[in-house]
Motif scaffolding. Structure first.
Motif, PDB file in Angstrom:
ATOM      1  N   LEU A  66       0.948  -1.171  -0.007  1.00 53.33           N
ATOM      2  CA  LEU A  66      -0.127   0.037   0.047  1.00 53.33           C
ATOM      3  C   LEU A  66       0.989   1.125   0.012  1.00 53.33           C
ATOM      4  CD1 LEU A  66      -2.985   0.846   0.240  1.00 53.33           C
ATOM      5  CD2 LEU A  66      -2.922   1.058   2.679  1.00 53.33           C
ATOM      6  N   VAL A  67       1.793   1.234   0.759  1.00 54.65           N
ATOM      7  CA  VAL A  67       3.148   2.366   0.801  1.00 54.65           C
ATOM      8  C   VAL A  67       3.580   2.418  -0.402  1.00 54.65           C
ATOM      9  CG1 VAL A  67       5.062   3.333   1.976  1.00 54.65           C
ATOM     10  CG2 VAL A  67       3.159   2.232   3.391  1.00 54.65           C
ATOM     11  N   TYR A  70       1.037   3.956  -2.925  1.00 55.94           N
ATOM     12  CA  TYR A  70       0.648   5.473  -2.577  1.00 55.94           C
ATOM     13  C   TYR A  70       1.842   6.447  -3.136  1.00 55.94           C
ATOM     14  CZ  TYR A  70      -3.681   5.389  -0.319  1.00 55.94           C
ATOM     15  OH  TYR A  70      -5.195   5.416   0.011  1.00 55.94           O
ATOM     16  N   TYR A  74       0.782   8.888  -5.870  1.00 54.69           N
ATOM     17  CA  TYR A  74       0.521  10.312  -5.226  1.00 54.69           C
ATOM     18  C   TYR A  74       1.878  11.156  -5.233  1.00 54.69           C
ATOM     19  CZ  TYR A  74      -4.127   8.896  -4.108  1.00 54.69           C
ATOM     20  OH  TYR A  74      -5.437   8.481  -4.252  1.00 54.69           O
ATOM     21  N   LYS A 156      -4.202 -11.703  -4.406  1.00 50.97           N
ATOM     22  CA  LYS A 156      -4.896 -11.234  -3.069  1.00 50.97           C
ATOM     23  C   LYS A 156      -4.528  -9.697  -2.868  1.00 50.97           C
ATOM     24  CE  LYS A 156      -4.002 -14.399  -0.196  1.00 50.97           C
ATOM     25  NZ  LYS A 156      -3.706 -14.922   1.019  1.00 50.97           N
ATOM     26  N   ALA A 159      -5.975  -6.395  -4.729  1.00 47.00           N
ATOM     27  CA  ALA A 159      -7.218  -5.793  -4.246  1.00 47.00           C
ATOM     28  C   ALA A 159      -6.831  -4.420  -3.963  1.00 47.00           C
ATOM     29  CB  ALA A 159      -7.754  -6.540  -3.115  1.00 47.00           C
ATOM     30  N   ILE A 160      -5.517  -4.335  -3.314  1.00 51.37           N
ATOM     31  CA  ILE A 160      -5.090  -2.859  -2.951  1.00 51.37           C
ATOM     32  C   ILE A 160      -5.165  -1.767  -4.148  1.00 51.37           C
ATOM     33  CG2 ILE A 160      -3.002  -1.778  -2.173  1.00 51.37           C
ATOM     34  CD1 ILE A 160      -2.287  -3.920  -0.734  1.00 51.37           C
ATOM     35  N   SER A 162      -7.345  -1.214  -5.776  1.00 52.19           N
ATOM     36  CA  SER A 162      -8.644  -0.494  -5.636  1.00 52.19           C
ATOM     37  C   SER A 162      -8.480   1.052  -5.222  1.00 52.19           C
ATOM     38  CB  SER A 162      -9.856  -1.208  -5.060  1.00 52.19           C
ATOM     39  OG  SER A 162      -9.677  -1.477  -3.611  1.00 52.19           O
ATOM     40  N   VAL A 163      -7.650   1.317  -4.117  1.00 43.03           N
ATOM     41  CA  VAL A 163      -7.515   2.297  -3.269  1.00 43.03           C
ATOM     42  C   VAL A 163      -6.866   3.634  -4.440  1.00 43.03           C
ATOM     43  CG1 VAL A 163      -7.054   1.379  -1.008  1.00 43.03           C
ATOM     44  CG2 VAL A 163      -5.268   2.040  -2.602  1.00 43.03           C
ATOM     45  N   THR A 170     -12.431  -5.199  -7.114  1.00 43.57           N
ATOM     46  CA  THR A 170     -12.542  -4.747  -5.805  1.00 43.57           C
ATOM     47  C   THR A 170     -13.184  -3.214  -6.002  1.00 43.57           C
ATOM     48  OG1 THR A 170     -10.880  -6.057  -4.811  1.00 43.57           O
ATOM     49  CG2 THR A 170     -11.702  -4.078  -3.471  1.00 43.57           C
ATOM     50  N   TYR A 187     -19.687  -8.139  -1.640  1.00 50.08           N
ATOM     51  CA  TYR A 187     -18.680  -8.681  -0.889  1.00 50.08           C
ATOM     52  C   TYR A 187     -18.717  -9.992  -1.047  1.00 50.08           C
ATOM     53  CZ  TYR A 187     -16.863  -4.108   0.459  1.00 50.08           C
ATOM     54  OH  TYR A 187     -16.287  -2.938   0.621  1.00 50.08           O
ATOM     55  N   LEU A 190     -17.272 -10.833  -4.256  1.00 48.20           N
ATOM     56  CA  LEU A 190     -15.717 -10.656  -4.093  1.00 48.20           C
ATOM     57  C   LEU A 190     -15.011 -11.619  -3.317  1.00 48.20           C
ATOM     58  CD1 LEU A 190     -14.630  -7.032  -2.953  1.00 48.20           C
ATOM     59  CD2 LEU A 190     -14.020  -8.213  -5.127  1.00 48.20           C
ATOM     60  N   TYR A 194     -12.386 -13.820  -5.617  1.00 54.05           N
ATOM     61  CA  TYR A 194     -11.022 -14.156  -5.171  1.00 54.05           C
ATOM     62  C   TYR A 194     -10.647 -15.609  -5.017  1.00 54.05           C
ATOM     63  CZ  TYR A 194      -9.872  -9.248  -5.262  1.00 54.05           C
ATOM     64  OH  TYR A 194      -9.496  -8.226  -5.849  1.00 54.05           O
TER      65      TYR A 194
END
Lengths: 218, 271, 215
Positions: A66-67, A70, A74, A156, A159-160, A162-163, A170, A187, A190, A194
């Motif tokens: 995730l980091v 991002y 961003y 799996k 899915a991240i 999606s953010v 997702t 869900y 989902l 998966y």
């Protein structure tokens, strides 16, 4: 449970599903290749290479995906890297999974007994024959199962994405949830989707493992 | 204090096998075994591989569940009880274990617990089964280790010991349970030849002290010298049994004859 | 170009977030170990129905993304009248998730124990519980320690996802400050380094414990 919702959102969910498969396949392919490059880098003599390899592994295996996502999505624009969400998604998956693949390749090559290569040399086999006939078949047996396991983890993790609004499943399901104020239907889809995807990969992994390691069983 | 029965008049039966049968699926391994083992005696079970001798031994302490017949230890049937209708039913494991409180087995592979030191292994039955206080358990465990000549390795871990040393520790651990009957499942088969002697010596001492022992073994020398009774098993049946002098010097069964011939030709003049 | 003075100014908040991340992760790991142990016992038990339940649970939690599991716990349970604080929802989800993984790790450990050890315990007179407690568990934990350490590292990393259900963990703090200060590079790099520090620390401690425990 309102199954009619699936009629309405079915196409969107299905599209998300295929997009997940697409993103993961691309990520897997790039990851396999980049992982091989990383592995070859790890073989190079010289402290610089070694530090690069170690640093790469620590970064991509020691921090959350995730980091990484991002940071690139961003933070990228601030250093002139304005990339689309899809591109960032595939790139991050590939960079991340390659760190694991490189180590799998390494353990695969290292676990071959040296005596086997000496025996092949002794019998007069050429380097290339030894590689194709002796090393690779055994390597694949050792590498394929952990690689597929890592692929399951990657699916799996996808899915991240999606953010950052990559249009995978997702994202599609979350959109369905917010538009219809439902939770269960999107869900449930989902989780099942998966699970089925990973179940299929696990089955392939099992099959490959059986095929590739039949000689280890008496 | 409990071992005074063997000298006076007739010793009682320790283990009695009655028409014992054991199957794995379709494969019958024990085909009706009748055997009497008296208290204080050493019984050696010999036979080729696949004769069922290990299975027989493992049925006595219910590591193998037998289907028909009876295993009686001091007159009590092991593993099975009666339900209200008088049908035979399998007893719960904990109950079976209680019935076997006077039986202990020594294994071919020693089966010491590698994460516990030698002393802790021997203390295990004292501490965790009998609930003996720590200081007392330690003292008793050291006594037992002295008995098998392993007190100098009390603090060592099993994997650092030779096979012969491990097996002696395993015997001490079994003794800590204070059993009346000891089962030995090929106790020297996993050992290098030069280590066999030290284990057999310990076993011989036990026999002299009057321990009831059932020994599955390939050591014909031990069987001939130490045992009171030898049983030759072939294809799941008792082919011949009797005192060692009779079996080894005048075997009547052709199967036993050829078994002994093969054995002595393989072990040469050393036997 | 990069200016970390903004990050330094907000260091206390980031540290607080890191403590939240670490606290929730470690608590979940501990809960998950208990759950995983019980699941593992169910999975290797002789009762078919217990095995079945354990298999379904393990397969479901290992086969679906944590992000989806978080959403289900956080958005679905309130429908059943069970409203959870974000922090409790996070801990429950992480613990459930890791329990499935830990159950499989522990099961692998049990499978490597030679059967003879249990037979020795049986003949010595140790019952089921004492065999588990004194003979099997100490060895299984030692054997699976590297995998359990890896799982702990994974949970610390995966815990970044609890930011999506509004837990103010390290990730959430980094997100908030990067969007209010327009300094995403600095904040996400710092967050990444802090995660790296935490995961490396766990790895180092894990190796130390491993060395201490080897026999």
């Amino acid at each position: 449970m309102d199954f009619s919702l699936y009629l309405e959102f079915g196409p969107a969910l299905l599209k998300g599903f295929t997009y997940t498969v697409y993103v993961c396949s691309l990520g897997l392919l790039l990851g396999l290749v980049w992982g091989l490059v990383l592995y070859l880098i790890s073989l190079r003599p010289g402290a610089l290479w070694r530090w690069f390899y170690r640093g790469y592994l620590a970064t991509f295996r020691g921090t959350p995906l995730l980091v990484q996502v991002y940071l690139l999505f961003y933070g990228g624009p601030f250093i002139g890297l304005s990339l689309s969400a899809e591109f960032v998604g595939v790139l991050c998956l590939a960079l991340y999974v390659a760190a694991y693949f490189a180590e799998i390749y390494r353990s695969g090559f290292e676990s071959l007994a040296k005596g086997q290569l000496e025996a092949a040399q002794d019998l007069g086999m050429s380097r290339i024959t030894t590689l194709v006939k002796i090393q690779l078949p055994q390597m694949l047996a050792l590498i394929i199962p952990p690689c597929l396991n890592q692929t399951i983890i990657m699916v799996k993790e996808s899915a991240i994405l999606s953010v950052i609004t990559v249009p995978e499943m997702t994202t599609a399901a979350v959109r369905m949830a917010t538009q219809t104020f439902t939770v269960v239907e999107p869900y449930l889809f989902l989780a099942l989707a998966y699970w089925c995807l990973n179940f299929a990969i696990a089955k392939v992994a099992n099959y490959c493992e059986l095929r590739a390691t039949h000689y280890l069983r008496s | 204090m409990t071992q005074q029965t063997h000298a006076d008049n007739t010793p009682r039966t320790a283990v009695e096998l009655v028409k014992l049968r054991k199957r794995y699926d379709d494969n019958e391994v024990l085909k009706g075994i009748d055997l009497n083992i008296l208290e204080g005696q050493v019984t050696c079970i010999i036979g080729g591989s696949g004769s069922g001798k290990s299975t027989l031994l493992r049925c006595i302490n219910f590591l193998e569940v037998y289907q028909e017949g009876e295993v009686n230890v001091f007159g009590k049937t092991i593993g099975y009880g009666m339900d209200e209708q008088g049908n035979r039913e399998l007893l719960p494991k904990s109950l079976v274990q209680q019935e076997l409180s006077e039986v202990c087995m020594v294994f071919q592979q020693f089966n010491l617990w590698p994460h516990l030191s030698v002393l802790e292994n021997v203390m295990a039955p004292l501490r965790w089964v009998k609930g003996v206080p720590l200081a007392q358990a330690k003292q008793r465990a050291l006594e037992l280790l002295t008995k098998v000549g392993m007190e100098h390795k009390a603090e060592a871990y099993p994997l650092s010991l030779s096979g012969g040393q491990q097996q002696r520790v395993a015997i001490a651990r079994s003794l800590a349970k204070d059993p009346k009957i000891m089962l030995f499942d090929e106790p020297t088969s996993a050992l290098d030849p030069e280590l066999v002697g030290e284990v057999l010596k310990v076993m011989q001492e036990l026999a002299q002290e009057g321990m009831t022992m059932v020994v599955v073994t390939h050591e014909m020398g031990f069987a001939a010298q130490v045992s009171d009774q030898v049983v030759f098993l072939a294809e799941g049946k008792i082919e011949e049994q009797g005192p060692p002098s009779k079996l080894f010097n005048a075997p009547s069964s052709p199967k036993l004859q050829s078994f002994l011939e093969t054995w002595s030709s393989r072990n040469g003049a050393a036997a | 170009m990069l200016d970390f003075s903004v990050v330094l100014k907000n260091a206390p908040a980031l540290l607080e977030g890191a403590m939240m991340t670490l606290g929730i992760s470690l608590f979940s790991i501990a809960l998950g170990f208990i759950g995983g142990g019980l699941l593992c016992l169910a999975r290797i038990s002789a009762k078919p129905w217990l095995v079945g339940i354990a298999r379904v649970y393990i397969s479901a939690l290992r086969g679906t993304p944590l992000l989806v599991q978080l959403a289900i716990v956080f958005y679905f349970l309130p429908l059943l009248g069970l409203s959870l604080e974000p922090v409790s929802a996070a801990i429950i989800t992480l613990a459930m998730n890791t329990s499935a993984f830990q159950a499989e790790i522990l099961r692998g450990g049990f499978q490597t124990l030679p059967r003879g050890q249990n037979e020795a315990a049986w003949t010595i007179g140790l019952g089921w519980w004492k065999t588990l407690r004194y003979i099997q568990m100490p060895q299984v934990v030692r054997k699976t320690l590297p995998s359990l350490v890896n799982e702990t590292i994974d949970i610390i990393k995966n815990s970044a996802l609890i930011s999506t259900i509004a837990v103010t963990d390290l990730m959430r703090i980094a997100q908030t400050y990067s969007s209010t200060t327009y300094r995403p590079l600095e904040f996400f790099i710092t967050a990444g380094l802090m995660y790296l520090l935490m995961t490396s620390a766990v790895a180092v401690v894990g190796r130390w414990v491993e060395r201490r425990m080897s026999y």
